[in-house]
Design a protein around this motif. Sequence first.
Motif, mmCIF file in Angstrom:
data_model
loop_
_atom_site.group_PDB
_atom_site.id
_atom_site.type_symbol
_atom_site.label_atom_id
_atom_site.label_comp_id
_atom_site.label_asym_id
_atom_site.label_seq_id
_atom_site.Cartn_x
_atom_site.Cartn_y
_atom_site.Cartn_z
ATOM 1 N N ILE A 63 43.526 17.753 -60.104
ATOM 2 C CA ILE A 63 43.482 18.700 -59.854
ATOM 3 C C ILE A 63 42.974 19.596 -61.409
ATOM 4 O O ILE A 63 44.187 18.818 -62.114
ATOM 5 N N SER A 64 42.600 19.822 -61.415
ATOM 6 C CA SER A 64 42.066 20.741 -63.117
ATOM 7 C C SER A 64 42.759 21.491 -62.643
ATOM 8 O O SER A 64 42.965 23.121 -62.590
ATOM 9 N N VAL A 65 42.840 23.103 -64.018
ATOM 10 C CA VAL A 65 43.358 23.649 -64.057
ATOM 11 C C VAL A 65 42.618 24.733 -64.128
ATOM 12 O O VAL A 65 42.904 25.533 -63.993
ATOM 13 N N GLU A 66 41.080 24.926 -64.260
ATOM 14 C CA GLU A 66 40.774 25.342 -63.820
ATOM 15 C C GLU A 66 40.468 25.557 -61.946
ATOM 16 O O GLU A 66 40.341 26.832 -61.401
ATOM 17 N N GLU A 67 40.290 24.448 -61.849
ATOM 18 C CA GLU A 67 40.792 24.359 -60.399
ATOM 19 C C GLU A 67 41.789 25.297 -59.670
ATOM 20 O O GLU A 67 41.382 26.424 -58.440
ATOM 21 N N PHE A 68 42.741 24.629 -59.959
ATOM 22 C CA PHE A 68 44.522 25.628 -59.658
ATOM 23 C C PHE A 68 44.438 27.466 -60.239
ATOM 24 O O PHE A 68 44.300 27.869 -59.474
ATOM 25 N N THR A 69 43.535 27.578 -61.104
ATOM 26 C CA THR A 69 43.254 28.664 -61.702
ATOM 27 C C THR A 69 42.384 29.500 -60.108
ATOM 28 O O THR A 69 42.872 30.142 -60.154
ATOM 29 N N GLY A 70 40.704 29.291 -59.941
ATOM 30 C CA GLY A 70 40.715 29.000 -59.027
ATOM 31 C C GLY A 70 41.317 29.395 -57.711
ATOM 32 O O GLY A 70 41.433 30.495 -57.037
ATOM 33 N N LEU A 71 42.027 28.314 -57.026
ATOM 34 C CA LEU A 71 43.135 28.823 -55.948
ATOM 35 C C LEU A 71 43.771 29.891 -55.999
ATOM 36 O O LEU A 71 44.291 30.511 -55.710
ATOM 37 N N ILE A 72 44.493 30.204 -57.180
ATOM 38 C CA ILE A 72 45.996 31.285 -57.736
ATOM 39 C C ILE A 72 45.080 32.321 -57.377
ATOM 40 O O ILE A 72 45.510 33.402 -56.868
ATOM 41 N N ALA A 73 43.240 32.820 -58.140
ATOM 42 C CA ALA A 73 42.756 33.819 -57.766
ATOM 43 C C ALA A 73 42.398 34.413 -57.045
ATOM 44 O O ALA A 73 42.863 35.723 -56.723
ATOM 45 N N GLY A 74 42.549 33.350 -55.557
ATOM 46 C CA GLY A 74 42.327 33.662 -54.913
ATOM 47 C C GLY A 74 43.590 34.984 -54.160
ATOM 48 O O GLY A 74 43.495 35.364 -52.782
ATOM 49 N N ILE A 75 44.764 34.330 -54.270
ATOM 50 C CA ILE A 75 45.673 35.606 -54.373
ATOM 51 C C ILE A 75 46.488 36.454 -54.929
ATOM 52 O O ILE A 75 45.796 37.396 -54.235
ATOM 53 N N THR A 76 45.504 36.276 -56.266
ATOM 54 C CA THR A 76 45.679 37.031 -57.202
ATOM 55 C C THR A 76 44.761 38.317 -56.801
ATOM 56 O O THR A 76 44.903 39.780 -56.926
ATOM 57 N N SER A 77 43.451 37.617 -56.300
ATOM 58 C CA SER A 77 42.756 38.814 -56.186
ATOM 59 C C SER A 77 43.145 40.022 -55.291
ATOM 60 O O SER A 77 41.974 41.062 -55.218
ATOM 61 N N ARG A 78 43.688 39.614 -53.852
ATOM 62 C CA ARG A 78 43.982 40.563 -53.004
ATOM 63 C C ARG A 78 45.617 40.933 -52.637
ATOM 64 O O ARG A 78 45.413 42.037 -52.357
ATOM 65 N N ILE A 79 45.905 41.258 -54.174
ATOM 66 C CA ILE A 79 46.767 42.103 -54.941
ATOM 67 C C ILE A 79 47.213 42.609 -55.950
ATOM 68 O O ILE A 79 47.898 43.329 -56.987
ATOM 69 N N ALA A 80 45.830 42.483 -56.682
ATOM 70 C CA ALA A 80 46.139 43.323 -58.201
ATOM 71 C C ALA A 80 46.258 44.895 -57.652
ATOM 72 O O ALA A 80 45.554 45.190 -56.785
ATOM 73 N N GLY A 81 47.171 45.278 -58.653
ATOM 74 C CA GLY A 81 47.113 46.165 -58.836
ATOM 75 C C GLY A 81 48.094 47.221 -58.233
ATOM 76 O O GLY A 81 48.269 48.482 -57.823
ATOM 77 N N GLN A 82 49.074 46.416 -57.308
ATOM 78 C CA GLN A 82 50.096 46.419 -55.845
ATOM 79 C C GLN A 82 51.262 46.741 -56.827
ATOM 80 O O GLN A 82 51.215 46.378 -58.013
#
Length: 157
Positions: A4-23
């Motif tokens: 896995i690349s750093v970019e792919e990993f960042t994408g996985l994390i973005a899938g989580i952070t997008s749903r909790i941003a601003g909470q």
Amino acid sequence: MGNISVEEFTGLIAGITSRIAGQTLDSQLDARLNAEFPADGAEFGRVFEACKEAIAAGWMCNREAGGIKFGRVVKPSEAIHGFSVDVVEMNSCRGPHHRHPNGEIDMIMPLDPRAQFDGRGRGWLVYPAGHAHYPTVTGGRAIVLYLLPGGAIEFTK
């Protein structure tokens, strides 16, 4: 999955952070993360596997101090909604005392079945803004991923 690349990993994390941003980081968010991204669920499993692969590949947890492997994987950025990502691998030990000005979200991934982080097993743990602790793993080895709003952490002198 392969390497896995750093970019792919960042994408996985973005899938989580997008749903909790601003909470607000509190017990409600703790409950919500454990409900929406359960420890036995597919998304949690994908991140866990990605961490194990990246550690094996050498670009994650590539620093070591006091028996703790660690590293900042992603700096705070818009891509992951202002969070930073740090990952540690600990084996029944206590880390350095520190404070979280903006709070901390921990994803706990035990490598040994009985391993716990701050008394919690596999799953999510959310600490509110201003919380301070000695991060502690008991019962064996665990990987812990930290999401820090703004990347904020203050180590105690």
